[in-house]
Write a protein that holds these residues in place. Structure first.
Motif, PDB file in Angstrom:
ATOM      1  N   ASN A 169       8.388  20.006   0.478  1.00  0.00           N
ATOM      2  CA  ASN A 169       8.613  19.457   1.815  1.00  0.00           C
ATOM      3  C   ASN A 169      10.084  19.519   2.200  1.00  0.00           C
ATOM      4  O   ASN A 169      10.449  19.860   3.324  1.00  0.00           O
ATOM      5  CB  ASN A 169       8.099  18.021   1.876  1.00  0.00           C
ATOM      6  CG  ASN A 169       8.124  17.456   3.281  1.00  0.00           C
ATOM      7  OD1 ASN A 169       9.147  16.958   3.725  1.00  0.00           O
ATOM      8  ND2 ASN A 169       7.009  17.549   3.972  1.00  0.00           N
ATOM      9  N   SER A 173      11.474  21.728   5.288  1.00  0.00           N
ATOM     10  CA  SER A 173      12.155  21.006   6.380  1.00  0.00           C
ATOM     11  C   SER A 173      13.563  21.547   6.607  1.00  0.00           C
ATOM     12  O   SER A 173      13.987  21.755   7.745  1.00  0.00           O
ATOM     13  CB  SER A 173      12.246  19.512   6.067  1.00  0.00           C
ATOM     14  OG  SER A 173      10.962  18.983   5.898  1.00  0.00           O
ATOM     15  N   GLU A 176      13.515  25.043   8.192  1.00  0.00           N
ATOM     16  CA  GLU A 176      13.110  24.985   9.609  1.00  0.00           C
ATOM     17  C   GLU A 176      14.227  24.400  10.465  1.00  0.00           C
ATOM     18  O   GLU A 176      14.534  24.896  11.548  1.00  0.00           O
ATOM     19  CB  GLU A 176      11.842  24.137   9.731  1.00  0.00           C
ATOM     20  CG  GLU A 176      11.122  24.304  11.062  1.00  0.00           C
ATOM     21  CD  GLU A 176       9.802  23.550  11.099  1.00  0.00           C
ATOM     22  OE1 GLU A 176       9.007  23.828  12.006  1.00  0.00           O
ATOM     23  OE2 GLU A 176       9.567  22.670  10.250  1.00  0.00           O
TER      24      GLU A 176
END
Length: 459
Positions: A169, A173, A176
């Motif tokens: 994750n 994250s 992105e």
């Protein structure tokens, strides 16, 4: 009650006063019995990182075992975990992280010493060790259910805790946020890389971690230290805020909702353990693979992992969040730490943070793949390893698409379940730890006397 609320309730029970007392109590008890070994023997421990002989049985060097363990500890806990702790418990959480680390160093020493003492060779000729072995071989056969509980918890942490979801994750994250990379693309590349490395086992993992871990740690320390230097006038006040709010709580301010002393303590300890893994029983699994004939030697080397991880790296992150004041804003997780770094390094900071976070998280995945694999081998033998690896790689692929809050709740719960049997064993075998420590220190003393005798004769 929805699923998240249920997890929150379970998390509160698992990380309630009994486990916090067991964690800290074990560290305090060992600190007393070992006569402040984490203070007086720290210089020796740091020296051994570079001078250990590596002349015993094992799969990797003492440094390789330390880097594998640190690959699993220096990760998102240092960036995301510290941010989450301060966001939920206020700056005071950092103080409780320090305290957990101080006593945790004694616990890490003891558990890694026991791992080397009670390790054994598996059917493929690889070293296997860790809490499941020192529970069964050290405490006795009748305690095997406790060893099985640890091994099952270890596989669950690798699958659903520190090993996969929080790391994946964090990488997705960051990619992105900084480079607009679609989550699906990151998930595919990451899964492929993890598969390539982990299928090669501990030797391949150690090859990667001994190169990546020192590089990423230095890079991250430099950028955090640069941020503190940029805000140097605020540093004394930040330290004062950390110390006072640890005992008085923190009032609501800006986007911060306020926190009691108990919230600071609970978040500090839970995130501290998540970050340095002292008492969790994970680092001993890597320590057991070290080429050494002295259990206490590897215990000392492994103990430095907690020192570097929390006392240095987590402190730099925490102070960066406090001096910049970003902890009072609305951001959370990696975005919060990135916001702090950006105050000093507005352009390059984003890229360094993204690369650092990706490397931290990637090596943590590698370390935990190995931990879970050894737990699986204990439960099912070497025949279970291929199935374990396929499931692990599959979970890495899906970790990009889960909610952050849910991930941390799951991680906290399974971490706690892993720590309980390990801490019971470390307490039960503390006499063995003291005896092994004395044996090693006596050996060093004899070695030194012999060296002085030779020197005296030569003169």
């Amino acid at each position: 009650m929805d699923f998240f609320e249920l997890l929150n309730k379970i998390d509160g029970i698992v990380w309630g006063p009994p486990l916090l007392l067991l964690l800290v109590g074990t560290g305090i008890w060992l600190t007393i019995r070992l006569k402040l070994l984490q203070v007086f023997r720290l210089p020796l421990a740091i020296k051994l990182i570079f001078t250990a002989k590596n002349n015993g049985k094992g799969d990797v060097t003492s440094f390789g075992a330390l880097c594998t363990a640190m690959a699993a500890t220096i990760g998102t806990g240092n960036i995301v975990g510290v941010a989450t702790a301060i966001k939920a418990g206020g700056p005071g959480a950092l103080f409780w992280m320090w305290l957990a680390a101080f006593f945790g160093m004694a616990t890490k020493y003891a558990e890694c010493l026991l791992a080397v003492k009670y390790r054994q060779v598996d059917a493929k000729g690889q070293m296997s060790g860790g809490p499941m072995y020192y529970i069964e071989k050290g405490m006795g056969e009748r305690y095997k259910p406790l060893a099985i509980m640890f091994a099952i918890s270890g596989v669950l942490v690798a699958f659903f805790g520190i090993g996969t979801f929080p790391q994946v994750n964090a990488i997705v994250s960051a990619g992105e946020l900084s480079f607009n990379i679609p989550p699906m693309a990151t998930a595919v590349v990451l899964t492929s890389l993890v598969a390539l490395v982990t299928i090669g086992g501990i030797k391949r993992i150690a090859q990667v971690t001994t190169k990546v871990v020192p590089f990423m740690a230095v890079l991250y320390i430099m950028i955090c230290a640069g941020t503190l230097l940029y805000h140097s006038e605020q540093v004394p006040q930040a330290i004062n805020t950390v110390l006072t709010s640890a005992f008085t709580g923190t009032a609501a301010t800006g986007g911060f909702l306020g926190a009691t002393v108990m919230m600071a303590l609970r978040n500090g300890f839970a995130r501290g353990v998540f970050s340095n893994e002292s008492g969790l029983g994970s680092a001993p699994i890597a320590a057991a693979a070290a080429k050494t004939k002295w259990p206490a030697e590897q215990g000392l080397i492994s103990m430095t992992g907690t020192f570097f991880d929390t006392i240095i790296v987590c402190t730099l992150t925490g102070l960066a969040l406090v001096v910049t004041g970003v902890w009072q804003g609305d951001a959370n997780g990696a975005a919060l730490t990135q916001e702090a770094i950006n105050t000093a390094f507005p352009v390059i900071g984003t890229y360094i943070m993204t690369i650092g976070l990706a490397l931290f998280a990637f090596t943590t995945i590698l370390g935990w793949n190995y931990y879970g694999e050894r737990c699986c081998e204990y439960l099912f033998g070497v025949k279970g390893i291929p199935f374990y690896r396929y499931i692990f790689i599959g979970l890495v692929a899906t970790g990009a698409f889960l909610e952050l809050d849910l991930i941390w709740q799951l991680a906290d719960i399974v971490n706690g379940l892993m720590a309980i049997p390990n801490l019971i064993a470390v307490l039960a075998l503390s006499g063995v730890v003291c005896a092994e420590t004395k044996r090693y220190l006596d050996h060093l003393k004899t070695q030194e006397e012999n060296l002085q005798g030779k020197h005296h004769t030569a003169n």
